[in-house]
Design a protein around this motif. Structure first.
Motif, PDB file in Angstrom:
ATOM      1  N   UNK A 125      14.412   1.083  -6.440  1.00  0.00           N
ATOM      2  CA  UNK A 125      13.448   1.017  -7.551  1.00  0.00           C
ATOM      3  C   UNK A 125      12.079   1.505  -7.105  1.00  0.00           C
ATOM      4  N   UNK A 126      11.645   1.039  -5.944  1.00  0.00           N
ATOM      5  CA  UNK A 126      10.315   1.402  -5.454  1.00  0.00           C
ATOM      6  C   UNK A 126      10.229   2.904  -5.210  1.00  0.00           C
ATOM      7  N   UNK A 127      11.287   3.471  -4.622  1.00  0.00           N
ATOM      8  CA  UNK A 127      11.286   4.920  -4.381  1.00  0.00           C
ATOM      9  C   UNK A 127      11.276   5.667  -5.701  1.00  0.00           C
ATOM     10  N   UNK A 128      12.027   5.142  -6.679  1.00  0.00           N
ATOM     11  CA  UNK A 128      12.100   5.815  -7.977  1.00  0.00           C
ATOM     12  C   UNK A 128      10.757   5.771  -8.694  1.00  0.00           C
ATOM     13  N   UNK A 129       9.878   4.853  -8.276  1.00  0.00           N
ATOM     14  CA  UNK A 129       8.543   4.789  -8.878  1.00  0.00           C
ATOM     15  C   UNK A 129       7.610   5.807  -8.244  1.00  0.00           C
ATOM     16  N   UNK A 130       8.106   6.515  -7.232  1.00  0.00           N
ATOM     17  CA  UNK A 130       7.275   7.534  -6.603  1.00  0.00           C
ATOM     18  C   UNK A 130       6.580   7.046  -5.350  1.00  0.00           C
ATOM     19  N   UNK A 131       6.998   5.897  -4.829  1.00  0.00           N
ATOM     20  CA  UNK A 131       6.386   5.407  -3.595  1.00  0.00           C
ATOM     21  C   UNK A 131       6.869   6.223  -2.394  1.00  0.00           C
TER      22      UNK A 131
END
Lengths: 307, 566
Positions: A206-212
């Motif tokens: 999820x965090x990666x998918x948010x662009x982190x």
């Protein structure tokens, strides 16, 4: 929360008292303390001398009375008097403690830096294999061997660091690395395993998918989840520090609790040995108390369970 | 199969001014602007066979495309490939993978980060683990805000996060922002997760099973929220195993099987005039109506539960009535459905029936003997007559036990001599439709459907009077689900066993149950014959539940009493 702290504090006191009881009876089982005070079997003391020593040190009293006296003294902070140095044990230990604490702190810094850098950089990446070999080498190298290696390379060879302890802060570097590196190797393995587990969790996706970015994912999300096993292991390792300190201090000719323990054991200076055992139990209990108290700060869900 | 070389021949990406003026074309219509364009997508891992073969689809502004398939169909990895998160080992190839003129195949990691969250929002299932469980939901949302608006101060990010939480329908967002995911209800949690995906104001939202972990009424609310996002002009790509759920939302449906899109058309055509056999099978497998195999109930009463109560103390000292005055009877050969949302007391009721939890008040009789009247030893012997089948088959087996050992152990409890066990084991396998070749297998080596059959065989081993089925088919693919439900009904006809059938899925309950018990907050709010309860719900809560059942076909036969709904 307060109740939790009090409960844990009482448990920590219990651990220290338990260690005191065990060391008291263990040292008594090992031999006649009067003989040790007189200088060991080689000194061949006459029975009169031994009787005199027993009377002086209260060794004539029943064991239970002696034990209660010891316990009473312990509770008032009196660890007895060194047979050899003839100063209070607390003073003997107090004199050596700062040097060892400095060494332990240095070792802890080395271990934390090594484990954080290696684990964060290699978790879940192909480089984990190379790092795994390195950690295994660190963790399995005996302290004395590692110390000799470092000495011959950086001290005798390159001459970057002094080989014996002086007031020069550079003289702390090699002992700290010697003591800290094996611990760092062990902690890297614990931290990386925990990080890799956390990195597989859906919240990381999820965090990666948010662009982190990768750094934010590792530092802000995965690391926090890995801290609980990491701190738990650190708490255990803290107890093993003293054993490593004995070797390290001898090797680098440093003053400290380790060298005090070594000399006290060889001369059968029982009050000092017992005092150091009680001290290390107290440090172990304190470190693990702090570790326990850190859990609910890392994971708020644990606060509800503890309440 | 020359897709790799095709990638070289494409035209240069259009200059990016990404966001066109609003209202350029009618949202959702076939001629609205294409945002995402995927041609001949292939995904493989390592040197293995590709898991997705030559899949193509387009996503238009204001439109919802649903990719539907069973586990292992490649639907999730397709969604992940679109945001570049298929995994380190994944090989993603395509003739075209474009988002609004951006060539996604050639993005550097840095450029990907600008796309993720900013142009494409991603929502996973189960917000309990998809939101960082150690951080407040406010921190999660404001982190997502910060990833796209680094110029904002911390206070501004927090303010924006609270606005976002409010905009997805979370009441008291200031208060909720300070809470952890597990402190929120399932629905609020899922809304918070959606808020994190909206933080960068993306025009494409990908949702992977966004309502699967939710109760049926909450599921309906979340689907409504997605519908709103669609009408704001965003494009939705929804991944689901459940045709009935996406049927309400999708404009177009792509059905995937074994990594291939087998049918891809407007959703009405896919649902009502499917052309592919597999699609038809999926639609037929959705339990609708009553199972024709349901037998008449004439048997004696095997369980009597009278006014049981159970309270639990919460950590904060308050007392919660988990079960409050629940009474029912269960007859041989009967299935009693137990329905209710999470926390309504279903599982506690089941545990009380099983004699595993002692009620604070009330009485439970199995075959005329009350648990409370039995000594410890006698209770263990009596327990054989009530068995269980759980949702998580993998967790209910010792992973090191072979099927043979699992069944032999269950038979050993009954006192069956060792010599007779082999023959009885074979009988049990026949009964649940498994071949003897599974005897040497371990739980991990079997499919979900096979595992559930073993679990049923194990439950049957001591010849129980009652089997408590706790969400027995919820973790299974629909096609497998139908087979397991048929098996349960068939076994009931043969053995006269009674089922207490717990499920959040009302279609499943409707399919297999004779009577149904509806629970809410520990109380039974409705109790009766399934036909009566489902067609003429008396309690507003039941009416709400029935209305929220996702259906493939228009629910003309069931009146939705909006006026009485809560």
């Amino acid at each position: 929360m307060l109740r939790l702290i009090i409960m844990r504090l009482l448990a920590a006191v219990g651990v220290v008292l338990g260690a005191a009881v065990v060391t008291f009876f263990a040292t008594r089982a090992m031999g006649d303390p009067a003989l040790a005070i007189a200088g060991g079997p080689e000194s061949q003391p006459t029975p009169e001398v031994l009787a005199q020593i027993r009377a002086d040190y209260g060794l004539d009293d029943p064991l239970v009375v002696q034990f209660l006296a010891y316990l009473g003294n312990l509770l008032t902070g009196d660890l007895g008097t060194s047979y050899r140095l003839e100063v209070p044990v607390t003073a003997a230990i107090g004199e050596q403690l700062p040097s060892t604490l400095l060494l332990a702190l240095g070792a802890a810094v080395v271990a934390v830096i090594v484990s954080f850098v290696l684990a964060l950089a290699t978790a879940g990446r192909p480089s984990r294999k190379a790092s795994g070999v390195l950690e295994l080498a660190f963790a399995s190298t005996p302290v004395f061997w590692l110390g000799l290696l470092l000495l011959s390379l950086f001290s005798y060879g390159l001459g970057w660091f002094p080989s014996i302890s002086t007031s020069d802060p550079r003289s702390l570097v090699l002992p700290s690395v010697t003591l800290g590196l094996p611990i760092g190797g062990l902690l890297t393995q614990v931290l990386r395993t925990a990080l890799e587990e956390a990195l597989e969790q859906p919240f990381v996706l999820s965090a990666r998918a948010r662009g982190l970015g990768e750094a934010a994912v590792r530092l802000r999300h995965a690391l926090r989840h890995s801290l609980i096993p990491y701190l738990t292991m650190s708490g255990y390792v803290a107890g093993a520090l003293l054993g490593g300190a004995v070797i390290t201090e001898t090797l680098f000719n440093r003053q400290g609790i380790g060298s005090l323990l070594l000399s006290s054991v060889t001369t059968q200076d029982l009050p000092v040995v017992m005092g150091i055992v009680v001290l290390s139990a107290a440090i172990f209990a304190l470190v693990n108390l702090l570790v326990d108290l850190s859990y609910p700060i890392i994971d708020r869900r644990l606060k509800e369970h503890a309440a | 199969m020359s897709t790799a070389s095709d990638t070289q021949t494409r035209t240069a990406p259009a200059p990016a001014d990404p966001r066109p003026s609003a209202g350029a074309s009618a949202p959702g219509s076939q001629d609205s602007e294409v945002l995402l364009s995927v041609e001949n997508l292939r995904i493989g891992f390592g040197h293995d066979e590709p898991v997705v073969h030559n899949s193509s689809f387009q996503l238009r502004r204001g439109q919802c495309l649903a990719i539907v398939g069973e586990s292992g169909s490649g639907k999730s990895v397709t969604a992940r490939a679109v945001i570049g998160l298929a995994g380190r080992r994944a090989r993603v190839e395509a003739a075209r993978l474009e988002l609004d003129g951006i060539d996604l195949l050639r993005l550097s990691e840095r450029r990907w980060r600008e796309v993720r969250g900013n142009r494409i929002g991603f929502v996973l299932q189960d917000a309990l683990v998809s939101l960082d469980p150690l951080r407040t939901v406010g921190a999660e949302v404001s982190e997502a805000v910060g990833a796209h608006h680094p110029e904002l101060t911390k206070a501004q990010r927090k303010q924006r996060a609270i606005e976002l939480l409010g905009s997805v329908g979370i009441p008291d967002p200031e208060l909720r922002a300070e809470q952890l995911a597990h402190e929120l209800s399932g629905g609020l949690r899922q809304r918070a997760l959606i808020a994190t995906a909206l933080a960068g104001d993306p025009d494409v939202i990908i949702a992977d099973e966004p309502t699967t972990a939710l109760d049926v009424t909450v599921q309906a609310q979340i689907l409504e929220l997605f519908d709103e996002l669609k009408s704001e002009g965003r494009a939705l790509l929804v991944i689901s195993h459940d045709l009935a759920v996406v049927g309400r939302l999708a404009d177009r449906i792509a059905v995937m099987r074994n990594g291939r899109i087998v049918e891809h058309d407007d959703s009405d055509r896919v649902l009502f005039a499917p052309e592919d056999d597999y699609t038809r099978m999926l639609i037929d497998a959705v339990p609708e109506g009553r199972s024709p195999a349901l037998g008449e109930v004439t048997g004696p009463v095997v369980a009597r539960v009278e006014a049981v109560e159970k309270t639990f103390a919460s950590p904060d000292g308050s007392v919660r009535n988990a079960v409050d005055g629940v009474s029912f009877e269960l007859r041989a050969g009967e299935t009693l459905g137990l329905v209710g949302e999470s926390g309504s007391g279903k599982t506690t009721t089941a545990r009380i029936l099983l004699g595993l939890t002692a009620p604070d008040a009330g009485r439970v009789e199995i075959d005329g003997t009350a648990w409370a009247d039995l000594s410890r030893g006698a209770r263990i012997a009596h327990r054989r007559s009530v068995q269980t089948v759980y949702q998580d088959t993998l967790g209910s087996f010792d992973p090191r036990y072979s099927v043979e050992k699992i069944l032999h152990e269950a038979l050993g409890v009954t006192g069956l001599p060792r010599s007779a066990r082999r023959a009885r084991t074979a009988q049990l396998l026949d009964a649940v439709g498994l071949s003897r070749t599974v005897l040497g297998r371990r739980p991990l080596d079997m499919s979900g459907g096979q595992r559930q059959r073993v679990a049923i065989a194990r439950a049957l081993a001591p010849q129980p009077r009652i089997i408590v089925c706790d969400e027995p088919v919820s973790a299974l693919d629909v096609s497998i689900q139908a087979q397991v439900l048929d098996l349960l009904t068939e076994l009931q006809r043969e053995t006269g066993v009674a089922y207490l059938f717990i499920s959040h899925d009302l279609s499943v309950i409707n399919h297999v149950s004779h009577r149904v018990l509806v629970m809410k907050s520990g109380r039974v709010v409705e109790h009766g014959e399934v036909e009566d309860v489902f067609t003429r719900p008396q309690h507003p809560y039941t009416a709400e539940l029935v209305a929220a059942i996702p259906r493939l076909h228009a629910p003309a036969e069931i009146p939705i009493r909006k006026d009485t709904a809560l």
